[in-house]
Structure formats: structure tokens, C-alpha cells
Design a protein around this motif. Structure first.
Motif, PDB file in Angstrom:
ATOM      1  N   HIS A  25       0.835  -1.202   0.000  1.00 24.71           N
ATOM      2  CA  HIS A  25       0.000   0.000   0.000  1.00 24.71           C
ATOM      3  C   HIS A  25       0.873   1.257   0.000  1.00 24.71           C
ATOM      4  O   HIS A  25       0.704   2.142  -0.848  1.00 24.71           O
ATOM      5  N   THR A  26       1.792   1.353   0.961  1.00 23.25           N
ATOM      6  CA  THR A  26       2.544   2.608   1.115  1.00 23.25           C
ATOM      7  C   THR A  26       3.387   2.897  -0.129  1.00 23.25           C
ATOM      8  O   THR A  26       3.468   4.047  -0.572  1.00 23.25           O
ATOM      9  N   ALA A  27       3.998   1.857  -0.698  1.00 22.34           N
ATOM     10  CA  ALA A  27       4.818   2.089  -1.892  1.00 22.34           C
ATOM     11  C   ALA A  27       3.963   2.623  -3.036  1.00 22.34           C
ATOM     12  O   ALA A  27       4.378   3.523  -3.776  1.00 22.34           O
ATOM     13  N   LEU A  28       2.759   2.080  -3.173  1.00 22.46           N
ATOM     14  CA  LEU A  28       1.897   2.515  -4.275  1.00 22.46           C
ATOM     15  C   LEU A  28       1.369   3.940  -4.061  1.00 22.46           C
ATOM     16  O   LEU A  28       1.287   4.733  -5.002  1.00 22.46           O
ATOM     17  N   TYR A  29       1.054   4.274  -2.815  1.00 16.44           N
ATOM     18  CA  TYR A  29       0.625   5.659  -2.536  1.00 16.44           C
ATOM     19  C   TYR A  29       1.762   6.650  -2.818  1.00 16.44           C
ATOM     20  O   TYR A  29       1.519   7.758  -3.281  1.00 16.44           O
ATOM     21  N   ARG A  30       3.007   6.251  -2.501  1.00 17.43           N
ATOM     22  CA  ARG A  30       4.128   7.165  -2.775  1.00 17.43           C
ATOM     23  C   ARG A  30       4.308   7.352  -4.276  1.00 17.43           C
ATOM     24  O   ARG A  30       4.574   8.451  -4.757  1.00 17.43           O
ATOM     25  N   GLN A  31       4.158   6.246  -5.027  1.00 14.36           N
ATOM     26  CA  GLN A  31       4.369   6.317  -6.472  1.00 14.36           C
ATOM     27  C   GLN A  31       3.224   7.030  -7.184  1.00 14.36           C
ATOM     28  O   GLN A  31       3.433   7.648  -8.229  1.00 14.36           O
ATOM     29  N   ARG A  32       2.033   6.922  -6.643  1.00 17.88           N
ATOM     30  CA  ARG A  32       0.841   7.414  -7.339  1.00 17.88           C
ATOM     31  C   ARG A  32       0.075   8.397  -6.452  1.00 17.88           C
ATOM     32  O   ARG A  32      -0.877   8.017  -5.751  1.00 17.88           O
ATOM     33  N   PRO A  33       0.459   9.691  -6.493  1.00 18.43           N
ATOM     34  CA  PRO A  33      -0.219  10.682  -5.630  1.00 18.43           C
ATOM     35  C   PRO A  33      -1.709  10.810  -5.926  1.00 18.43           C
ATOM     36  O   PRO A  33      -2.455  11.355  -5.111  1.00 18.43           O
TER      37      PRO A  33
END
Lengths: 222, 222, 222, 222
Positions: free
Chosen positions: B93-101
Motif C-alpha cells: 500500500h505505502t509504496a503505491l501511494y508514494r508512487q501514485r499521488p
């Protein structure tokens, strides 16, 4: 806001308010029943009920059919273009109401057996059912020995063109088969109708259940 | 207790309390909806909603997603390591939120059609869907004729390594297919997301339903 | 009436009343949850929770598991013969509690995937699962790469003989596979257990869901 | 209105009012339970409970079985022709009650496994089940090793002729198999019965569940 439902209808004197309220309640109930069965996933499907000869109540585009609010329902005169907020598929409803004054309700769902079977039957342009007692839940079918024909149309994002093909096909004589009160769009779903909301709901449930039977049966028959 | 949700948030001024409360409510609602469908059996699955650019609300490890309590939800800043009590998969989850604002919510389930189909599609590394009207419930898909690609990754207990592969793949251009707002982990389940909780929920239901259609259809097609 | 539950327990000082009340509530909740999933059709299935080292609460024979009343639950000491009103299968519970002091709850259901798969796996005497993330919901399983073994026994109306075979098998070392917290009776159903009611419920749901995945997957794999 | 239920019954002194009220309540409960399982789609199915030696309560034709009202239930004497408003299939109920004074309730559904399997088994005129523990939920079956025979009749719109064939067949000795408390009409559905409403409900659920098991199992066995 003219196109949203209000108890102060602007549809003219031909629609009395109780007919309008009854139609709106019918749309809401049909949406909730279909959502409960998971037949309108991800805001798919649409539902309409006739108010009078010239007007229908129909779900707005993109709303959750399981929790319809008054603002989610449009009062669409049949003689005018689709109102803002309409689903493109509303044209399939209005065209059919114009062609068939006897129709009181049209329900469209993406139910699983209908959707899968529509694709399997697409090459033949129709699905034929026979041998099921439940066929008799369809208006005009008196025996399990009848052959019931459900027209199947290729899906099309050009709804006007699709609507024209549907209307032309439904105007054809049925031949030896009894044409069902509904049709399939391949890979898309089922349209079903009736003279009343109750009949449309019965036809919808009967057709989806017949499709479940047929799909299951076909797994065992070559 | 700093990592558990409280109306006196310690996440700093960037998160106002109403955004936090809304995110927590979104996580609870998403968990309950998924549990109702039996998509998060045996405490599986996890759900997150973005609070602001730097912070998410996410389910704690090992809790019943159908009956989430405030203490079952962590307020996770994206810039720090996973808080105590986190699921190992929170890193996805956190990696995807960082990559995709642009992402506002990520939901992960072990729904049956996704889980089975993920294994069948694993050798090809992707699942391609086409011909279903319901595809249009996925953001960016305008026609049933589109080819929708759902990336499929081999499952891995090393979540950091898996997260790296996911991020790299999702950064690739999609080619002729439209890449779905979700991916499959083989034999594991589905991740789906959206700009808002409502969109993530719509994508989740659309994808699992499309997988049900596809699985059923494949039983009849070679 | 000595064998029916009463807040004035006659089981002696070893069982305090709160442990007894908690066990009875656990049996009632487990029965209701299983009935909601249609896993205990036609009064089938049985559910027990340990009260203390020497005593369990267990469902009486032939009652509706979805609507258990206090009178439907027996307080069975492990050291004495089955009380009047017991299911014959209660012996499978008591023998396992005697053999495994760590067990706090045993749930038995006739769930569909378990029942069908039990027959398919009967010739080999065991079912092996691997490659499913959900395996990790089973106590002791850390990776989807583990091989999980579920023992499968031929069904037998001689419960004493069957119980002896079960106890002997469960005492064997597991080899390369991890032995699941449950077993199948061919054409009959699933027994699952845990250290607590919550763990037994998690194991039950995980196993039946894994069996659903496996059955669906096998339709596509030779 | 003589044929509709009223607390001032006109059925004569042989039926006391509490027996009548209990039978009506049993019909309503059975309809609701079947509708909840989607076993009576599109107003199909019918349900009856015996009031006394000479009279039954039975659902009127064409009503929604999930929401039965008092006016939807007829009080039918067994010795007279079917009352106005009766389903044609009511004759299958009355004939069986006359032949079998031990029967207290008869339930008829269009459940999916029964309906599909009835067609698959129609050529042999019977369905044989064996090897399922759940068989023991059928009255008179003591072991999973028993062979249970469910008669299968060709469907017929001539209910009198069909009723005659059913009565003749059910009067035959069962041979090595135990004849189930129910039969199938091909492509139509299941009739099941019992000495009491509770037993009929147990038999109905046991049979439909056994049919689900059998259908699923047959997908994997040649």
C-alpha cells in the motif's frame, strides 16, 4: 433541476402525481432487489417504469442501484431527447416504450448467467430454451414444451444504431418459438420488461434463473 | 498507542481531523462490504484510505475485516517504516501511494474468482479481458472492445522484493491494452484502487465480477 | 436434566460459571455463523468448546445449529460416557480433546467444497494443498509454498472405530507437509479446531475457502 | 371468500382453529425460507401443511412465496375439487395427502440443483445417491452406505395424469434402495414431504444440498 423527480412535477397534467410517485417507488424497489442479488455490479444496470403514455421514470447514469435516492431518478418524456444526466442506454428504454405502448416497466441488469450465456449464444443471434417448467413464468408461455427464443444482439457503443436493430428485430414475427419478454446484449447483460413492475420483476427473475439452469445443464451435455 | 486512530490525531497539522475521520470511516465501510461478500475470509485482506499527501489509514494485521473497530486501524505516515501491528503487506500500500499521488484508496481481497484466475493466468504474467460491457466500470475504459490488462505477479513472502516488482511493472507503458486499476498476486488475491473510496470500491466489484464472468465463460470455451 | 446447561452447573468446582457461560456462548455463535453459510444443512454438523481440562460444551443431536437454545447444549465431562441426547459423533470430539489438551474448540460442518473434495481425495487418504496465500491463516503455516496436508478418512457409522483411526493418524509425524488443524471424512464433511473459538472459526473458514479455491482450480487443470 | 383463510373457519368441527392457524403459519414460514434461498423464483413453487385428516392449507396460484399473506393461502378439503384460485399442481398435493395419511406437509420448489439434476436423470426415471453422510437426514436412512432412490418423472402439463403416475410409482416397493421422501419432475423441480413441517423442511434442505453435492461431484467423475 427540472429533470429530477419532485412532487411538484413539471410533466404536465397527463401525469398525475400519484402515478409519478408510484413509478419512482417502482424504480427504487427494482434497483434494490437487483442489487441484493448482485445483478448490477459497480453501478451498472438501469431501471425504468412508465408514468403515463408519454413519460417514464428512469435511473440516472452512474448511480448505485442498490441505494437509489430521488435525485438519482429522471422523469423523461418519450418525445424529447435524453435529459442531461441520462445513461446513454436510456435510449434503449425510450425507443421500446414508444414502440410498445403495452410496456409498463423495463429492467436492465448485468447478472452473471445472462452475461456469460449471451456471449456463448452470440454467434447464433438468439438463445433457445425448452424443457423448463419455469418458462411458464414468462407471459404467454403455457407449457415447458414451448420453445422460448431470447434474441441476442452484438454489443455496440453506438446506442442509436443498436436501438434501431433491437426495434427492427422485436417487430419481426416469432416463428415457431415464443419470443421472450427480454433480450440479451452479448457480453453485456439482459433487458427484460412487463406490463407492470411486478411482471417485469417476475420476467427478470425467471430469465436469469432459466439462464442459470441452462448454463449448469450445458456443463453436462455435449 | 500513538499508531492507533484517535480523534486527537498526532499526525500533525497536515491532516485535519475530518479528513482522518473520513478515511477511517472509509476503511471500516470497505472492510464490512468485502466481508459481506466473503472476499476476506479468515481475517485475510487489507484496506487503506489516504488521509493526505503523507498519511494513510490502514487495517492492522490479523483483524476481522467485517467488524473493524477504531483500534484495528493504523495511521501510517508514508515516509516512515511500518508501524508496530502492521501487516507485512502494508508495504504494498505505502509504496503505491508514494508512487501514485492520485490514489485515494487501495483495497486488497482474497475473493474467489480473482484468486483462482490469478493462478491460471500466472504463467503469462498478465490477464487480458475483452468483450465485457462491465469493463467500462474501470476508469479510462470507454468500450467493451478495449483490451484490459491486469498484471499478474508471482506471490512472494518477501514483500519488499514483491513491492519493487509491482512498482516497476506499473510504471511501464501499457501498450495496446489499457492497464486496469488493480493487479493480481498468483494464488493470493486482488489489489484494486481508485482516486476515491467510491471509485476503489467500484473497481474492486467490477474486477471481481469480470473475473467471475471470465471463469464461467472459460468453462465453455477451449 | 443434569446434562443440559444451567447457570447452576453441576459439573463441580473445576468449571467456574463464567468459563461455562463463555463456552456455551461460543457454541451458539459458531452454530449460527455456520448456518448462515449453509454449512450445517438439515440439522447436520456439531460444535464444541472446552470449558476446562475435563469438560466441554457440545451441541445435542439433531438440533438446528442456526438457532441453538440453552437446552440444545450438553455439558459433557471428558472422562465419562456420552450423555443421553448426544450425537454419536460427539465421541470424535471427546477423544480429540483428551488427546490434545491444547485444543479449545472443535467445529464440524457439512460444507459443500469440503464434502465434495473429501470424496475426490478419499482414494489417496489425504488432500495436499499448496500455492495459496490463504494457507497462512492456518496456525503454523508461514508461506504459500508450504505443502498443507489434510487427512481424509473413509466415513464409518462405527464412530468408536473411526475415532481410533483418527487419533492414530493425528499422532503420526507430518513428514514434509504441515498437517492442517482439521480433517475430512469422505462424503461427510470437515472437522476443524483451534486453541480458542476464534482460532477454530478462522481455521474452519480458511479450510472451506481453500477447498472452494481448489475445486474451482481443478476444473481448469488436468 | 369461503376458500380463503379466516380465523372463523368454515371447514367444520373436525378442524379446530389452532390447528388451522398452526398450518397456515407453517405454510408462510416454509415459503419465506425457500424464497430466502432463491428456490421459488418468479412466484414458482407451492407449499402445503395438513390441518387434519380431511383438510390442508395450501398456497394459492401465482403468489410471491417469500411474502405470503393470509389471503394467499387456501383451506382445501381433500374430498372436494380444487378451489378457485388453486394452482393446477395443488392436485399433486391433495392426491398424495389422500394416499399417505402419515404426511403432514408437502413442499415444492424450483431449486437449481434439483431442477438441473432432474433433467440429467430423466432418461433413467430415477436418481440414485449413495456415499453421502447427509443422506441420514432423510427419514429411514441410517448409513451413508444406503442407496437412496429419488423417483424422476417426465414433466406434464396434464396434472391429473401426472398425479396418477406419481401415486402409482410411490405405491411400488423400493427394492434394494430406500425411496426418498420426495421426487423430481424433469426440468421442473422437487417435491419433498414429511410427517411434520419441520421434517418436510429438513428433507427439502437435505435433498437440495445432496443434489448440489452430487452435481459438483459429477463434474469431476466420468
Amino acid at each position: 433541476m427540472a429533470q429530477t423527480i419532485s412532487l411538484k412535477t413539471e410533466c404536465g397534467s397527463a401525469s398525475d402525481e400519484s402515478a409519478l410517485a408510484k413509478a419512482v417507488a417502482g424504480v427504487i424497489a427494482a434497483g434494490r432487489a437487483a442489487a441484493f442479488r448482485h445483478w448490477v455490479p459497480a453501478t451498472s444496470g438501469n431501471f425504468s417504469v412508465r408514468i403515463d403514455a408519454d413519460t417514464i421514470a428512469i435511473t440516472r447514469s452512474g448511480v448505485d442501484k442498490g441505494n437509489l435516492q430521488l435525485a438519482d431518478i429522471l422523469i423523461q418524456p418519450l418525445a424529447v431527447p435524453l435529459l442531461p444526466g441520462s445513461s446513454a442506454e436510456a435510449e434503449l428504454h425510450t425507443a421500446l416504450y414508444r414502440q410498445r405502448p403495452d410496456l409498463g416497466a423495463i429492467f436492465h441488469v448485468h447478472s452473471p448467467a445472462a452475461t456469460v450465456l449471451s456471449r456463448l449464444a452470440a454467434p447464433e443471434g438468439r438463445l433457445l430454451l425448452t424443457g423448463w417448467e419455469l418458462q411458464k413464468a414468462l407471459s404467454g408461455v403455457r407449457t415447458h414444451e414451448a420453445i422460448v427464443e431470447i434474441p441476442v444482439f452484438a454489443n455496440d457503443q453506438d446506442i442509436s444504431a443498436l436501438s434501431g436493430r433491437v426495434d427492427a428485430r422485436l417487430a419481426e414475427p416469432g416463428g415457431d418459438a415464443i419470443v421472450a419478454p427480454g433480450y440479451l446484449l452479448a457480453g453485456h447483460g439482459l433487458y427484460a420488461w412487463g406490463a407492470t413492475e411486478a411482471e417485469a420483476a417476475r420476467h427478470l427473475e425467471a430469465l436469469e434463473t432459466l439462464f442459470e439452469f441452462e448454463l449448469s445443464y450445458r456443463r453436462f451435455t455435449p
